[in-house]
Design a protein around this motif. Sequence first.
Motif, PDB file in Angstrom:
ATOM      1  N   UNK A 208       7.091  -5.952  -6.437  1.00  0.00           N
ATOM      2  CA  UNK A 208       7.443  -5.951  -5.023  1.00  0.00           C
ATOM      3  C   UNK A 208       8.530  -6.906  -4.605  1.00  0.00           C
ATOM      4  N   UNK A 209       9.171  -7.586  -5.562  1.00  0.00           N
ATOM      5  CA  UNK A 209      10.243  -8.505  -5.212  1.00  0.00           C
ATOM      6  C   UNK A 209       9.830  -9.582  -4.233  1.00  0.00           C
ATOM      7  N   UNK A 210       8.589 -10.024  -4.329  1.00  0.00           N
ATOM      8  CA  UNK A 210       8.097 -11.073  -3.432  1.00  0.00           C
ATOM      9  C   UNK A 210       7.361 -10.556  -2.207  1.00  0.00           C
ATOM     10  N   UNK A 211       7.390  -9.239  -1.978  1.00  0.00           N
ATOM     11  CA  UNK A 211       6.707  -8.641  -0.823  1.00  0.00           C
ATOM     12  C   UNK A 211       5.440  -7.958  -1.327  1.00  0.00           C
ATOM     13  N   UNK A 212       4.261  -8.485  -1.031  1.00  0.00           N
ATOM     14  CA  UNK A 212       3.021  -7.908  -1.568  1.00  0.00           C
ATOM     15  C   UNK A 212       2.789  -6.462  -1.148  1.00  0.00           C
ATOM     16  N   UNK A 213       3.368  -6.063  -0.009  1.00  0.00           N
ATOM     17  CA  UNK A 213       3.194  -4.682   0.432  1.00  0.00           C
ATOM     18  C   UNK A 213       3.991  -3.697  -0.411  1.00  0.00           C
ATOM     19  N   UNK A 214       4.977  -4.212  -1.169  1.00  0.00           N
ATOM     20  CA  UNK A 214       5.831  -3.342  -1.965  1.00  0.00           C
ATOM     21  C   UNK A 214       5.494  -3.382  -3.461  1.00  0.00           C
ATOM     22  N   UNK A 215       4.445  -4.112  -3.816  1.00  0.00           N
ATOM     23  CA  UNK A 215       3.973  -4.091  -5.202  1.00  0.00           C
ATOM     24  C   UNK A 215       3.620  -2.652  -5.561  1.00  0.00           C
ATOM     25  N   UNK A 216       4.145  -2.162  -6.678  1.00  0.00           N
ATOM     26  CA  UNK A 216       3.974  -0.744  -6.998  1.00  0.00           C
ATOM     27  C   UNK A 216       2.503  -0.352  -7.119  1.00  0.00           C
ATOM     28  N   UNK A 217       1.680  -1.229  -7.683  1.00  0.00           N
ATOM     29  CA  UNK A 217       0.259  -0.929  -7.777  1.00  0.00           C
ATOM     30  C   UNK A 217      -0.369  -0.804  -6.381  1.00  0.00           C
ATOM     31  N   UNK A 218       0.110  -1.603  -5.438  1.00  0.00           N
ATOM     32  CA  UNK A 218      -0.395  -1.542  -4.066  1.00  0.00           C
ATOM     33  C   UNK A 218       0.021  -0.240  -3.391  1.00  0.00           C
ATOM     34  N   UNK A 219       1.267   0.171  -3.640  1.00  0.00           N
ATOM     35  CA  UNK A 219       1.737   1.440  -3.070  1.00  0.00           C
ATOM     36  C   UNK A 219       0.940   2.606  -3.652  1.00  0.00           C
ATOM     37  N   UNK A 220       0.640   2.532  -4.956  1.00  0.00           N
ATOM     38  CA  UNK A 220      -0.147   3.602  -5.573  1.00  0.00           C
ATOM     39  C   UNK A 220      -1.562   3.635  -5.005  1.00  0.00           C
ATOM     40  N   UNK A 221      -2.128   2.456  -4.738  1.00  0.00           N
ATOM     41  CA  UNK A 221      -3.454   2.414  -4.120  1.00  0.00           C
ATOM     42  C   UNK A 221      -3.435   3.116  -2.769  1.00  0.00           C
ATOM     43  N   UNK A 222      -2.357   2.940  -2.016  1.00  0.00           N
ATOM     44  CA  UNK A 222      -2.206   3.633  -0.732  1.00  0.00           C
ATOM     45  C   UNK A 222      -2.155   5.138  -0.935  1.00  0.00           C
ATOM     46  N   UNK A 223      -1.473   5.579  -2.000  1.00  0.00           N
ATOM     47  CA  UNK A 223      -1.425   7.007  -2.319  1.00  0.00           C
ATOM     48  C   UNK A 223      -2.822   7.544  -2.603  1.00  0.00           C
ATOM     49  N   UNK A 224      -3.608   6.796  -3.357  1.00  0.00           N
ATOM     50  CA  UNK A 224      -4.968   7.248  -3.667  1.00  0.00           C
ATOM     51  C   UNK A 224      -5.811   7.355  -2.406  1.00  0.00           C
ATOM     52  N   UNK A 297       5.259   7.949  -0.925  1.00  0.00           N
ATOM     53  CA  UNK A 297       6.111   6.763  -1.049  1.00  0.00           C
ATOM     54  C   UNK A 297       6.165   6.254  -2.485  1.00  0.00           C
ATOM     55  N   UNK A 298       5.022   6.233  -3.151  1.00  0.00           N
ATOM     56  CA  UNK A 298       4.997   5.723  -4.523  1.00  0.00           C
ATOM     57  C   UNK A 298       5.966   6.498  -5.408  1.00  0.00           C
ATOM     58  N   UNK A 299       5.930   7.818  -5.342  1.00  0.00           N
ATOM     59  CA  UNK A 299       6.798   8.631  -6.184  1.00  0.00           C
ATOM     60  C   UNK A 299       8.255   8.518  -5.745  1.00  0.00           C
TER      61      UNK A 299
END
Length: 373
Positions: A208-224, A297-299
């Motif tokens: 996420x480049x320092x932004x926890x909301x942009x951590x890829x695992x976090x974005x994938x969790x949102x997708x789930x 968003x994740x994809x």
Amino acid sequence: MHDSDRATQTTPNRVTALANSRLSVAVQPRGPLSELLSFTIGLGAAPSQVERGLAGVQEAADRAVALSPGLVVDEDIQLSLFLLYGLHYGSIPNLEASLEWHPSLIAARLSLEAAFEHEVRSLVDVHEPPAPRRKEVAAWLFRATAPQGPPRLPLFIARSATLEQVRELLIQRSIYTLREADPHSWAIPRLTGTAKAALVEIQSDEYGGGDPKRVHATIFAQTMRGAGLDDTYGAYLDQVPAITLASQNMMSMFGLNRRLLGAIVGHLAAFEMTSSIPSKLYGDGFRRLGFAKDVTWYFDEHVEADAVHEQIAGHDLAGSLAQDRPELLADILFGALACLALDDMAGEHLLGAWQRGESSLRRPATALVADRR
């Protein structure tokens, strides 16, 4: 002896107990070894139970290897490896942290790894390796990862997959993607110079480049969550087959073993080089089914990010490492081809099941979604 035969040796009372066990996710053993490990390394196990388990775990691992018809698809062995690696990641909180470096568990893991690595190496063949120079290695990797035809699974998701099937895709991918980038991060302290800087650059984006909301695992969790699924790591561990666990376990094996530094670097290079186009098709499939940007968003993120990452991974990471340390070239190429081989096997498992009108999971996704409501 097949997995199904060995699984019948697991006593019913232990299966019932494990379903409500000390582990924080539902894990049912898939054979004698995973049964023994589940009861040995779970929090709250009686000291006498732990002592007995530790005393017999290496023998049980050796027996499991000897009886296995094929480790990559062996349910008992792959679940066992996953649990052993879980001690190092902390991804399943209720595994006993104090046992992480217990000699008996490390010995059992090494026994499983030796056979697993041997089998994975038998699946790939490195043809005409390049000279250990940055440009030549990158060119070889781009040729090796170039599409050999239409991407069958991504195209199926884009054009034909049902709601149940895209949920299954997310469940299968959750074993890695809810911890995305972690297996490759083991390599950071083992690299120097250009290769180290390149890996840190890639991983910074993944985290996420320092932004926890942009951590890829976090974005994938949102997708789930948007697809009606549980985003707790390991929530679907009991549902995914051995080939899904094998793909994750191979990354963990490459990452945790310093002698396999070249393999984890090659794996990441191939992983990044084969992500952008499939991600676009996966996003299209979810949009076709009516999902909004919070799910796609994740994809969408990976279409652009991995188009950049593949260049960094091929040239600055893998190419530079091969040039700086030529003795790692063979394993860099092996790691890349191993990534492609197991990804193909996992993809064919999904497609094959769906073409037969079956679920790719050990239990259909519709039942899992219904349970969550």
